[in-house]
Scaffold this motif. Sequence first.
Motif, PDB file in Angstrom:
ATOM      1  N   GLU A  59      62.542  37.534 105.016  1.00 15.59           N
ATOM      2  CA  GLU A  59      61.827  37.601 106.457  1.00 15.59           C
ATOM      3  C   GLU A  59      62.963  38.388 107.364  1.00 15.59           C
ATOM      4  O   GLU A  59      64.007  37.959 106.805  1.00 15.59           O
ATOM      5  N   PRO A  60      63.180  39.914 107.541  1.00 16.84           N
ATOM      6  CA  PRO A  60      64.341  40.295 108.318  1.00 16.84           C
ATOM      7  C   PRO A  60      64.527  39.603 109.583  1.00 16.84           C
ATOM      8  O   PRO A  60      63.970  38.946 110.228  1.00 16.84           O
ATOM      9  N   GLY A  61      65.977  39.522 109.415  1.00 19.38           N
ATOM     10  CA  GLY A  61      66.058  38.617 110.384  1.00 19.38           C
ATOM     11  C   GLY A  61      66.664  37.792 110.623  1.00 19.38           C
ATOM     12  O   GLY A  61      67.173  36.656 112.020  1.00 19.38           O
ATOM     13  N   LYS A  62      66.409  37.288 109.876  1.00 24.20           N
ATOM     14  CA  LYS A  62      66.520  35.695 109.227  1.00 24.20           C
ATOM     15  C   LYS A  62      66.902  34.958 107.637  1.00 24.20           C
ATOM     16  O   LYS A  62      67.348  35.954 107.089  1.00 24.20           O
ATOM     17  N   ARG A  63      67.559  33.880 108.292  1.00 21.04           N
ATOM     18  CA  ARG A  63      68.070  33.371 106.985  1.00 21.04           C
ATOM     19  C   ARG A  63      67.451  32.458 105.828  1.00 21.04           C
ATOM     20  O   ARG A  63      66.482  32.540 105.682  1.00 21.04           O
ATOM     21  N   SER A  64      67.426  32.718 104.276  1.00 29.17           N
ATOM     22  CA  SER A  64      67.016  32.324 103.317  1.00 29.17           C
ATOM     23  C   SER A  64      68.387  31.827 102.539  1.00 29.17           C
ATOM     24  O   SER A  64      69.293  32.758 102.014  1.00 29.17           O
ATOM     25  N   MET A  89      79.204  38.858 103.867  1.00 29.54           N
ATOM     26  CA  MET A  89      77.872  37.665 104.794  1.00 29.54           C
ATOM     27  C   MET A  89      76.964  38.933 104.779  1.00 29.54           C
ATOM     28  O   MET A  89      76.845  40.193 105.557  1.00 29.54           O
ATOM     29  N   LEU A  90      76.220  39.022 104.030  1.00 29.82           N
ATOM     30  CA  LEU A  90      74.900  39.235 104.246  1.00 29.82           C
ATOM     31  C   LEU A  90      73.720  38.342 104.972  1.00 29.82           C
ATOM     32  O   LEU A  90      73.500  37.711 105.464  1.00 29.82           O
ATOM     33  N   GLY A  91      72.687  40.474 105.518  1.00 31.02           N
ATOM     34  CA  GLY A  91      71.364  39.579 106.343  1.00 31.02           C
ATOM     35  C   GLY A  91      70.216  40.855 105.975  1.00 31.02           C
ATOM     36  O   GLY A  91      70.535  41.945 105.403  1.00 31.02           O
ATOM     37  N   ALA A  92      69.285  40.407 106.477  1.00 30.14           N
ATOM     38  CA  ALA A  92      67.581  40.817 105.726  1.00 30.14           C
ATOM     39  C   ALA A  92      67.571  41.873 106.962  1.00 30.14           C
ATOM     40  O   ALA A  92      67.080  41.495 107.945  1.00 30.14           O
ATOM     41  N   GLY A  93      67.740  43.925 106.860  1.00 28.17           N
ATOM     42  CA  GLY A  93      67.322  43.906 107.780  1.00 28.17           C
ATOM     43  C   GLY A  93      68.389  43.894 109.032  1.00 28.17           C
ATOM     44  O   GLY A  93      68.067  45.225 110.302  1.00 28.17           O
ATOM     45  N   HIS A  95      72.576  42.870 110.745  1.00 20.51           N
ATOM     46  CA  HIS A  95      73.778  41.960 110.467  1.00 20.51           C
ATOM     47  C   HIS A  95      74.038  40.807 111.266  1.00 20.51           C
ATOM     48  O   HIS A  95      73.054  40.643 111.684  1.00 20.51           O
ATOM     49  N   PRO A  96      74.113  39.949 110.016  1.00 17.52           N
ATOM     50  CA  PRO A  96      73.851  38.260 109.929  1.00 17.52           C
ATOM     51  C   PRO A  96      74.809  37.824 110.973  1.00 17.52           C
ATOM     52  O   PRO A  96      76.126  38.770 111.888  1.00 17.52           O
ATOM     53  N   GLU A  97      74.890  37.471 112.293  1.00 19.93           N
ATOM     54  CA  GLU A  97      75.618  36.461 112.891  1.00 19.93           C
ATOM     55  C   GLU A  97      76.206  36.029 112.547  1.00 19.93           C
ATOM     56  O   GLU A  97      77.106  35.333 111.828  1.00 19.93           O
ATOM     57  N   PRO A  98      77.980  36.668 113.133  1.00 19.13           N
ATOM     58  CA  PRO A  98      79.200  36.253 112.330  1.00 19.13           C
ATOM     59  C   PRO A  98      79.921  33.771 112.462  1.00 19.13           C
ATOM     60  O   PRO A  98      78.753  33.766 113.702  1.00 19.13           O
TER      61      PRO A  98
END
Length: 266
Positions: A59-64, A89-93, A95-98
Amino acid sequence: MSATQGVAGGADFRPRVEKLLTDILGLMGFPARLDLQDASDGSLSVALHFESGAPPGVEPGKRSQVLDSLQFLLNKMLHRPGVERRWVMLGAGAHPEPRPRRDAAAQQQAAAAAPAASVAQVAASAPAQPPARAAAPAPASQPQQRNARGGQPGPQQPAKPAQPQAPAKAVEADERTLQVEEDPVFRGAVRKLAEKSASLGRFYAFAAMKTEDRARVLKAVEGVDGVKVAAEGEGRNRRVVFTPAKPAPLPKRSLLPDDDEDDVDG
């Protein structure tokens, strides 16, 4: 040291990351546009903008677990012995939070740089406190006694505040009690996997599933003998596990080799 070795991960690090991710996502059947940028913690942040929809469980903006597994695989392929590591570091839709990394060496240096106060300095800086005089508490049925000089009674000791209770831990919902719409194709595939687990003695698990899908799995396997199916774990780590009644050992030729490399922080 060459100019390539002087750069974290090498001067061609970004092109390698872009090519590997593009190839992996293409093989998965979920091509995506990649947005690469340097993160504040020194890692390389990549936002995956899927062109035709995200993979199941993402899901966009969430870890999985799908993203965590892809991130783990990518870093294993990029980091080789003798090359300075730089995490991706990968993020969906987005950038992931550091995420702060545990650096024991930095913590030790900070502790050594802080001035250590001696016992004598601590004792000299602390104000002298008169010795406390133990006094027996007066019984509740008797009036409070005055001191020996007839003065006012001494100050009462304040009552200790009640300790706050820890918040109750959230209990995962029982998927078997949910009412969900049945999917005949999904039901048939799940039952085949349950029968395979029972006949071969193999353990299987479904991860990164929605609550409704886990409920469909548990309802689909009802009546299949030789295997126990249950939901385990909490939050996004919750999964459906197939446990055969008669587990069979894996042949030696199929055992995975040991990996002595450090695990990638997810």
